[in-house]
Enzyme design. Sequence first.
Site, short mmCIF file in Angstrom:
data_model
loop_
_atom_site.label_atom_id
_atom_site.label_comp_id
_atom_site.label_asym_id
_atom_site.label_seq_id
_atom_site.Cartn_x
_atom_site.Cartn_y
_atom_site.Cartn_z
N ASP A 163 -51.38 -4.15 -43.31
CA ASP A 163 -51.14 -3.10 -42.31
C ASP A 163 -49.71 -3.16 -41.76
OD1 ASP A 163 -51.04 -4.81 -39.99
OD2 ASP A 163 -53.20 -4.64 -39.69
N ASP A 167 -46.43 -7.85 -40.39
CA ASP A 167 -47.63 -7.30 -39.75
C ASP A 167 -47.26 -6.22 -38.74
OD1 ASP A 167 -50.20 -7.08 -38.52
OD2 ASP A 167 -50.57 -9.22 -38.75
N GLU A 209 -56.17 -8.46 -45.26
CA GLU A 209 -56.63 -7.19 -44.67
C GLU A 209 -56.81 -6.05 -45.69
OE1 GLU A 209 -57.71 -6.58 -41.51
OE2 GLU A 209 -57.18 -8.51 -40.58
N ASP A 245 -49.83 -9.19 -43.89
CA ASP A 245 -50.94 -8.30 -43.53
C ASP A 245 -50.55 -6.93 -44.10
OD1 ASP A 245 -52.60 -6.49 -42.14
OD2 ASP A 245 -52.68 -7.77 -40.36
N HIS A 274 -57.36 -11.19 -41.30
CA HIS A 274 -56.25 -12.10 -41.00
C HIS A 274 -56.67 -13.40 -40.30
CE1 HIS A 274 -51.57 -11.67 -40.72
NE2 HIS A 274 -51.94 -12.80 -41.28
N HIS A 303 -49.06 -5.99 -36.21
CA HIS A 303 -49.56 -6.66 -35.00
C HIS A 303 -48.95 -8.05 -34.83
CE1 HIS A 303 -52.71 -3.96 -36.71
NE2 HIS A 303 -52.76 -3.52 -35.45
N HIS A 325 -59.35 -11.91 -35.79
CA HIS A 325 -58.19 -11.61 -36.64
C HIS A 325 -56.95 -11.22 -35.81
CE1 HIS A 325 -58.27 -6.92 -37.34
NE2 HIS A 325 -58.61 -7.22 -36.12
N ASP A 356 -50.94 -10.62 -33.60
CA ASP A 356 -52.05 -11.57 -33.76
C ASP A 356 -51.85 -12.80 -32.89
OD1 ASP A 356 -53.12 -9.70 -35.46
OD2 ASP A 356 -52.51 -10.71 -37.30
#
Length: 300
Positions: free
Chosen positions: A229, A123, A272, A227, A100, A125, A140, A127
């Site tokens: 994930d 995402d 990712e 992303d 990312h 996350h 990332h 980030d």
Amino acid sequence: MKKNISIIGVPMDLGQMRRGVDMGPSAIRYAGVVERLERLHYDIDDLGDIEITRPKRGAIVGEENLKNLRDVSEASEKLAAKVDEVIKNGRFPLVLGGDHSIALGSLAGIAKHYQNLGVIWYDAHGDLNTAETSPSGNIHGMPLAASLGIGHKALTHIAGYSPKIKPENIVIIGARALDDGEKELIKEIGIKVYTMHEIDRLGMATVMEETIAYLKERTDGVHLSLDLDGLDPHDAPGVGTPVLGGISYRESHLAMEMLEEAKIITSAEFVEVNPILDDKNKTASVAVALMGSLFGEKLL
Ligand SMILES: NC(=[NH2+])NCCC[C@H](N)C(=O)O
Ligand SMILES: [Mn+2]
Ligand SMILES: [Mn+2]
């Protein structure tokens, strides 16, 4: 959405420590991205991959808690220039990651073309780390903060300007793993976040209706930074930092379909995808299927 798409591969794995995500662009190509979008009558131009400088074996050159800083920032400059060129040619940039950290380059190339670029950050996350708050030193985990102008200058000033985006033009969807510093920053600068809790509570349809209405009234273009994930590891196992309890495959298709109907997306990246960690290229195939919905695939 524009009928001309330029694909840019970014075989970047230096923003984190698990090898294999540099093979993401080829995994996505093998999963049939070009054929899939051509079937929807787009003119596809695959520009190939950005060249990434490899650090010397074993060396993690970087500043304090910013692993591979120089190589990541150099690659971001190259990607920014490429994306900029694609937009100048009137085409839709579709960027394939890569970890990312590549969002640094994508946003640097895109944001200068808009007064108020919106960003959907799909995402697990945020980030939103900096060297000071990052638990890992992995870049990332920092691109959204850097694009807001927060962090090391080598990350915030890609393409020679900063910030790229404003906090009120961002919507994070799918968050379920935020570090303490990220939580503080979200509250401090006021970023709209739909955590898994809100997605469960409201349902994805409402989350997307609200997101679209919110971005429509304040932005003049929207970049989708997806992303893999963000999805549940059941549906997308080939990612370096999986987090249980994620967005389902179906919910993700619905999200993409609603974005397509709203016609607000002006650029996108899918990041990712790590084929080494994947199950028979499942995650790359999921990415391509989601692109299908984002670009207008219909069942009937
Ligand atoms: N793009 C990603 N998958 N980011 C994961 C970041 C994980 C963690 N927050 C970190 O900063 O290291
Ligand atoms: Mn993530
Ligand atoms: Mn991410």
